[in-house]
Design an enzyme around this catalytic site. Structure first.
Site, PDB file in Angstrom:
ATOM      1  N   CYS A  47       1.105  -1.152   0.398  1.00 34.05           N
ATOM      2  CA  CYS A  47      -0.106  -0.101   0.073  1.00 34.05           C
ATOM      3  C   CYS A  47       0.461   1.472   0.091  1.00 34.05           C
ATOM      4  CB  CYS A  47      -0.629   0.320   0.801  1.00 34.05           C
ATOM      5  SG  CYS A  47      -1.959   1.156   1.608  1.00 34.05           S
ATOM      6  N   HIS A  48      -0.116   2.079  -0.660  1.00 31.72           N
ATOM      7  CA  HIS A  48       1.064   3.561  -0.619  1.00 31.72           C
ATOM      8  C   HIS A  48       1.683   4.253   0.950  1.00 31.72           C
ATOM      9  CE1 HIS A  48       0.877   3.157  -5.425  1.00 31.72           C
ATOM     10  NE2 HIS A  48       2.014   4.342  -4.940  1.00 31.72           N
ATOM     11  N   THR A  49       0.859   3.857   1.772  1.00 31.64           N
ATOM     12  CA  THR A  49       1.340   4.217   3.674  1.00 31.64           C
ATOM     13  C   THR A  49       2.525   3.164   3.903  1.00 31.64           C
ATOM     14  OG1 THR A  49      -0.989   4.600   3.957  1.00 31.64           O
ATOM     15  CG2 THR A  49       0.494   4.242   5.596  1.00 31.64           C
ATOM     16  N   HIS A  69       0.831  -4.427   5.806  1.00 31.58           N
ATOM     17  CA  HIS A  69      -0.263  -3.941   6.517  1.00 31.58           C
ATOM     18  C   HIS A  69      -1.574  -4.692   5.857  1.00 31.58           C
ATOM     19  CE1 HIS A  69       0.152  -0.229   4.638  1.00 31.58           C
ATOM     20  NE2 HIS A  69      -1.363  -0.312   4.640  1.00 31.58           N
ATOM     21  N   GLU A  70      -1.235  -4.986   4.703  1.00 29.35           N
ATOM     22  CA  GLU A  70      -2.678  -5.465   3.657  1.00 29.35           C
ATOM     23  C   GLU A  70      -2.086  -7.259   3.309  1.00 29.35           C
ATOM     24  OE1 GLU A  70      -3.968  -2.601   1.079  1.00 29.35           O
ATOM     25  OE2 GLU A  70      -4.058  -4.041  -0.584  1.00 29.35           O
ATOM     26  N   CYS A  99     -11.363  -3.902  19.950  1.00 34.28           N
ATOM     27  CA  CYS A  99     -11.207  -4.791  20.946  1.00 34.28           C
ATOM     28  C   CYS A  99     -12.532  -4.719  21.908  1.00 34.28           C
ATOM     29  CB  CYS A  99     -10.588  -3.610  22.356  1.00 34.28           C
ATOM     30  SG  CYS A  99     -11.076  -2.505  23.077  1.00 34.28           S
ATOM     31  N   CYS A 102     -13.225  -0.600  24.857  1.00 35.62           N
ATOM     32  CA  CYS A 102     -12.609   0.334  25.642  1.00 35.62           C
ATOM     33  C   CYS A 102     -13.157   1.399  24.589  1.00 35.62           C
ATOM     34  CB  CYS A 102     -10.820   0.408  24.179  1.00 35.62           C
ATOM     35  SG  CYS A 102     -10.897   1.077  22.871  1.00 35.62           S
ATOM     36  N   CYS A 105     -14.799   1.836  21.218  1.00 28.16           N
ATOM     37  CA  CYS A 105     -14.970   1.213  20.814  1.00 28.16           C
ATOM     38  C   CYS A 105     -16.575   1.160  21.457  1.00 28.16           C
ATOM     39  CB  CYS A 105     -14.157   0.030  21.263  1.00 28.16           C
ATOM     40  SG  CYS A 105     -13.527  -0.652  20.292  1.00 28.16           S
ATOM     41  N   CYS A 113      -9.625   2.161  18.024  1.00 25.19           N
ATOM     42  CA  CYS A 113      -9.704   0.967  19.179  1.00 25.19           C
ATOM     43  C   CYS A 113      -8.720   2.055  19.765  1.00 25.19           C
ATOM     44  CB  CYS A 113      -9.373  -0.043  18.761  1.00 25.19           C
ATOM     45  SG  CYS A 113      -9.247  -1.367  20.076  1.00 25.19           S
ATOM     46  N   ARG A 117      -2.769   0.812  20.684  1.00 21.27           N
ATOM     47  CA  ARG A 117      -2.580   1.797  19.937  1.00 21.27           C
ATOM     48  C   ARG A 117      -1.510   2.368  20.150  1.00 21.27           C
ATOM     49  NH1 ARG A 117      -1.096   4.319  16.182  1.00 21.27           N
ATOM     50  NH2 ARG A 117      -1.291   6.017  15.041  1.00 21.27           N
ATOM     51  N   CYS A 177      -6.647  -3.200   4.184  1.00 26.17           N
ATOM     52  CA  CYS A 177      -6.465  -1.781   4.303  1.00 26.17           C
ATOM     53  C   CYS A 177      -7.329  -0.760   2.855  1.00 26.17           C
ATOM     54  CB  CYS A 177      -4.566  -1.139   3.642  1.00 26.17           C
ATOM     55  SG  CYS A 177      -4.756   0.598   3.733  1.00 26.17           S
ATOM     56  N   ARG A 372      -2.809  -2.626  -7.325  1.00 23.80           N
ATOM     57  CA  ARG A 372      -1.741  -3.672  -6.121  1.00 23.80           C
ATOM     58  C   ARG A 372      -1.234  -4.692  -6.765  1.00 23.80           C
ATOM     59  NH1 ARG A 372      -2.471   0.579  -2.820  1.00 23.80           N
ATOM     60  NH2 ARG A 372      -3.610   0.071  -0.449  1.00 23.80           N
TER      61      ARG A 372
HETATM   62  N1  LIG Z   1      -6.676   6.864   5.798  1.00 21.86           N
HETATM   63  C1  LIG Z   1      -7.050   5.786   5.611  1.00 21.86           C
HETATM   64  O1  LIG Z   1      -7.061   4.587   6.424  1.00 21.86           O
HETATM   65  C2  LIG Z   1      -5.776   5.280   4.350  1.00 21.86           C
HETATM   66  C3  LIG Z   1      -5.454   3.818   3.860  1.00 21.86           C
HETATM   67  C4  LIG Z   1      -4.466   3.201   2.752  1.00 21.86           C
HETATM   68  C5  LIG Z   1      -4.110   4.407   2.271  1.00 21.86           C
HETATM   69  N2  LIG Z   1      -4.341   5.816   2.706  1.00 21.86           N
HETATM   70  C6  LIG Z   1      -3.671   6.811   1.995  1.00 21.86           C
HETATM   71  O2  LIG Z   1      -4.590   7.094   0.734  1.00 21.86           O
HETATM   72  C7  LIG Z   1      -3.390   7.832  -0.445  1.00 21.86           C
HETATM   73  C8  LIG Z   1      -3.446   6.563  -2.079  1.00 21.86           C
HETATM   74  O3  LIG Z   1      -3.044   5.593  -1.513  1.00 21.86           O
HETATM   75  P1  LIG Z   1      -3.688   4.759  -2.935  1.00 21.86           P
HETATM   76  O4  LIG Z   1      -3.086   3.503  -2.574  1.00 21.86           O
HETATM   77  O5  LIG Z   1      -4.468   4.900  -3.660  1.00 21.86           O
HETATM   78  O6  LIG Z   1      -2.257   5.614  -4.012  1.00 21.86           O
HETATM   79  P2  LIG Z   1      -2.096   5.809  -5.472  1.00 21.86           P
HETATM   80  O7  LIG Z   1      -0.421   6.362  -5.650  1.00 21.86           O
HETATM   81  O8  LIG Z   1      -1.927   4.185  -6.089  1.00 21.86           O
HETATM   82  O9  LIG Z   1      -2.859   6.922  -5.713  1.00 21.86           O
HETATM   83  C9  LIG Z   1      -2.815   8.311  -5.976  1.00 21.86           C
HETATM   84  C10 LIG Z   1      -2.963   8.888  -7.333  1.00 21.86           C
HETATM   85  O10 LIG Z   1      -3.064  10.242  -7.088  1.00 21.86           O
HETATM   86  C11 LIG Z   1      -2.405  10.521  -8.577  1.00 21.86           C
HETATM   87  N3  LIG Z   1      -1.819  12.207  -8.096  1.00 21.86           N
HETATM   88  C12 LIG Z   1      -0.914  12.075  -7.585  1.00 21.86           C
HETATM   89  N4  LIG Z   1      -0.994  13.303  -7.708  1.00 21.86           N
HETATM   90  C13 LIG Z   1      -1.834  14.190  -7.858  1.00 21.86           C
HETATM   91  C14 LIG Z   1      -2.759  15.157  -7.888  1.00 21.86           C
HETATM   92  N5  LIG Z   1      -2.096  16.799  -7.670  1.00 21.86           N
HETATM   93  N6  LIG Z   1      -3.750  15.705  -8.264  1.00 21.86           N
HETATM   94  C15 LIG Z   1      -4.605  14.519  -9.009  1.00 21.86           C
HETATM   95  N7  LIG Z   1      -4.091  13.599  -8.925  1.00 21.86           N
HETATM   96  C16 LIG Z   1      -2.556  13.007  -8.538  1.00 21.86           C
HETATM   97  C17 LIG Z   1      -1.137   9.708  -8.520  1.00 21.86           C
HETATM   98  O11 LIG Z   1      -1.443   9.707 -10.407  1.00 21.86           O
HETATM   99  C18 LIG Z   1      -2.000   7.919  -8.593  1.00 21.86           C
HETATM  100  O12 LIG Z   1      -3.161   7.645  -9.487  1.00 21.86           O
HETATM  101  C19 LIG Z   1      -2.283   7.907   0.053  1.00 21.86           C
HETATM  102  O13 LIG Z   1      -2.192   8.515   0.509  1.00 21.86           O
HETATM  103  C20 LIG Z   1      -2.092   6.581   0.545  1.00 21.86           C
HETATM  104  O14 LIG Z   1      -1.308   6.743   2.554  1.00 21.86           O
HETATM  105  C21 LIG Z   1      -5.323   6.000   3.614  1.00 21.86           C
HETATM  106  N1  LIG Z   2       1.512   7.250  11.256  1.00 19.38           N
HETATM  107  C1  LIG Z   2       1.298   7.642  10.331  1.00 19.38           C
HETATM  108  C2  LIG Z   2      -0.533   7.746  10.333  1.00 19.38           C
HETATM  109  C3  LIG Z   2      -0.693   7.462   9.076  1.00 19.38           C
HETATM  110  C4  LIG Z   2      -2.660   7.269   8.619  1.00 19.38           C
HETATM  111  O1  LIG Z   2      -3.252   8.457   9.281  1.00 19.38           O
HETATM  112  N2  LIG Z   2      -2.645   5.876   9.047  1.00 19.38           N
HETATM  113  C5  LIG Z   2      -3.818   5.612   8.504  1.00 19.38           C
HETATM  114  C6  LIG Z   2      -4.100   4.433   8.165  1.00 19.38           C
HETATM  115  S1  LIG Z   2      -3.269   4.186   6.207  1.00 19.38           S
HETATM  116  C7  LIG Z   2      -3.670   3.142   5.438  1.00 19.38           C
HETATM  117  O2  LIG Z   2      -2.429   2.773   4.758  1.00 19.38           O
HETATM  118  C8  LIG Z   2      -4.935   4.876   9.942  1.00 19.38           C
HETATM  119  O3  LIG Z   2      -5.006   4.553  10.483  1.00 19.38           O
HETATM  120  N3  LIG Z   2      -4.761   6.596  10.800  1.00 19.38           N
HETATM  121  C9  LIG Z   2      -5.325   6.211  12.208  1.00 19.38           C
HETATM  122  C10 LIG Z   2      -4.291   5.258  12.983  1.00 19.38           C
HETATM  123  O4  LIG Z   2      -2.967   5.488  12.804  1.00 19.38           O
HETATM  124  O5  LIG Z   2      -4.377   5.290  14.814  1.00 19.38           O
HETATM  125  C11 LIG Z   2       1.071   9.679  10.605  1.00 19.38           C
HETATM  126  O6  LIG Z   2       1.816   9.877  11.555  1.00 19.38           O
HETATM  127  O7  LIG Z   2       1.141  10.198   9.009  1.00 19.38           O
HETATM  128 ZN   LIG Z   3      -2.766   1.249   3.648  1.00 22.59          ZN
HETATM  129 ZN   LIG Z   4     -11.468  -0.466  21.614  1.00 23.42          ZN
END
Ligand SMILES: NC(=O)c1ccc[n+]([C@@H]2O[C@H](COP(=O)([O-])OP(=O)(O)OC[C@H]3O[C@@H](n4cnc5c(N)ncnc54)[C@H](O)[C@@H]3O)[C@@H](O)[C@H]2O)c1
Ligand SMILES: N[C@@H](CCC(=O)N[C@@H](CSCO)C(=O)NCC(=O)O)C(=O)O
Ligand SMILES: [Zn+2]
Ligand SMILES: [Zn+2]
Length: 378
Positions: A47-49, A69-70, A99, A102, A105, A113, A117, A177, A372
């Site tokens: 994943c990109h994270t 993580h996926e 859990c 907490c 939850c 949760c 964490r 994820c 992916r």
């Molecule tokens: N909040 C969460 O729980 C959670 C979970 C999973 C992933 N994420 C985050 O979500 C984001 C996306 O993940 P992904 O795996 O789909 O990533 P990815 O890199 O596959 O997709 C990002 C897309 O954004 C496009 N892009 C980049 N810059 C741009 C811009 N300025 N304008 C328009 N498009 C642009 C890229 O071309 C790409 O297609 C990442 O930041 C990841 O860390 C968050």
């Molecule tokens: N350590 C990072 C946190 C990044 C973040 O926000 N993670 C998401 C999941 S990304 C999955 O690809 C998330 O679930 N956040 C809630 C949590 O972490 O409890 C930072 O500090 O930037």
């Molecule tokens: Zn992820």
């Molecule tokens: Zn909990």
């Protein structure tokens, strides 16, 4: 079982330092302690994270560590007091624990949760604040409480979702994820209604899953925005109805979207992790009610900004973690939905490689044709 209670030596991809190629090492994985589960990881996606933390920009990134993580796998052994999973169970490790006890939850207001964490944020297990991974005595940090770039990992029992054993692990690993995050951002966080106009910034896996969720929620228009026009062909298959490449326009992208939609969209989603795009995503929302959901993860030190007037005039800024899904309860439900062909999963997988090719897999992630990549661990 022969390995139960024993240290297991297995292969894992270790991030010794930010940005330095991951090294496939022989890692010692200690047995699970009370409330812990040791899992044989069979498949993991990237994943990109993972790339974000590896880059050194994550304030919680600790090195050396085992990222990932996926994933999906099979329980190898459980520690004292673990009752909900048993050796042989098919499982998905969950970075967002559940859990059920907490304050978070029990609130009924969040999927976050609080139980483990604090430990997962500093790369250790809660019991003794130590890692279960080591290489010849040198501890290696856990990551997000999952560390799935290892053939065996140890997680907290509150971070394990037991799934239907008929589900193909090489596919449903994605339900750890990206796909739930996008679907849940629409269904749980935004709660998109039929007829809504939706804008999605970033058409990677997360953005595509937002599109799939929006289509199933009955959105009337789904506008995909990406700087890589190659994403558009794939995005059509996930429900995106219109495409905008910001590079084709001189005006700010929020103005382009406002002009296209008679004043703005009902819902927007930022799926990139770029704080200036987050601003555009908020400001392309309709006055009075438009809601923007931040999904992308932005680097340490980055901050969002907008004129408060944008909020005073009714726009709403929200964020989502794991799409608002409660992990242990909802991941098995998502697996069942996949088995009933109600959600896509296979369609997000563009590449399949082996653990030893993990650095190649990270390179592929930065190419437009990769959504992916799933790694086979054994
Ligand atoms: N909040 C969460 O729980 C959670 C979970 C999973 C992933 N994420 C985050 O979500 C984001 C996306 O993940 P992904 O795996 O789909 O990533 P990815 O890199 O596959 O997709 C990002 C897309 O954004 C496009 N892009 C980049 N810059 C741009 C811009 N300025 N304008 C328009 N498009 C642009 C890229 O071309 C790409 O297609 C990442 O930041 C990841 O860390 C968050
Ligand atoms: N350590 C990072 C946190 C990044 C973040 O926000 N993670 C998401 C999941 S990304 C999955 O690809 C998330 O679930 N956040 C809630 C949590 O972490 O409890 C930072 O500090 O930037
Ligand atoms: Zn992820
Ligand atoms: Zn909990």
């Amino acid at each position: 079982m022969a390995t139960q209670g024993q240290v297991i030596t297995c292969k894992a991809a270790v991030a010794w330092e930010p940005n330095k190629p991951l090294a496939i090492e022989d890692v010692q994985v200690a047995p699970p302690q009370a409330g812990e589960v040791r899992i044989q990881i069979l498949f993991t996606a990237l994943c990109h994270t993972d790339a974000y933390t590896w880059s050194g920009k994550d304030p919680e990134g600790l090195f050396p560590c085992i990222l990932g993580h996926e994933a999906a796998g099979i329980v190898e052994s459980v520690g004292e007091g673990v009752t909900e999973v048993h050796p042989g169970d098919h499982v998905i490790p969950c970075y967002q624990a559940e859990c059920r006890e907490c304050k978070f939850c029990k609130s009924g207001k969040t999927n976050l949760c609080g139980k483990v964490r604090a430990a997962t944020g500093v790369g250790v297990m809660m019991n003794d604040r130590k890692s279960r991974f080591s290489i010849n005595g040198t501890p290696i940090y856990h990551f997000m409480g999952t560390s799935t770039f290892s053939q065996y990992t140890v997680v907290h029992d509150v971070s394990v979702a037991k799934i239907d054993p008929i589900a193909p692990l090489e596919k449903v690993c994605l339900l750890g994820c990206g796909v739930p995050t996008g679907l849940g951002a629409v269904w749980n966080t935004a709660k998109v209604e039929p007829g809504s106009i939706v804008a999605i910034f970033g058409l990677g896996t997360v953005g595509l899953a937002v599109a799939e969720g929006a289509k199933s929620a009955g959105a009337s228009r789904i506008i995909g925005i990406d700087i890589d026009s190659k994403k558009f062909d794939t995005a059509k298959n996930f429900g995106v109805t219109e495409f905008v490449n910001p590079k084709d326009h001189d005006k700010p992208i929020q103005q382009v979207i406002v002009d296209l939609t008679d004043g703005g969209v009902d819902y927007s989603f930022e799926c990139i992790g770029n704080v200036s795009v987050m601003r555009s995503a908020l400001e392309c929302c309709h006055k009075g009610w438009g809601t923007s959901v931040i999904v992308g993860v932005a680097a340490s030190g980055q901050e969002i900004s907008t004129r408060p007037f944008q909020l005073v005039t009714g726009r709403v800024w929200k964020g989502t973690a794991f799409g608002g899904f409660k992990s242990r309860s909802h991941v098995p439900w998502l697996v069942d939905k996949y088995l009933k062909k109600e959600i896509k999963v296979d369609e997000y997988i563009t590449h399949n490689l082996a653990l030893a090719q993990i650095n190649e897999a990270f390179h592929l992630m930065h190419e437009g044709g990769c959504f992916r990549c799933v790694l086979k661990m054994a």
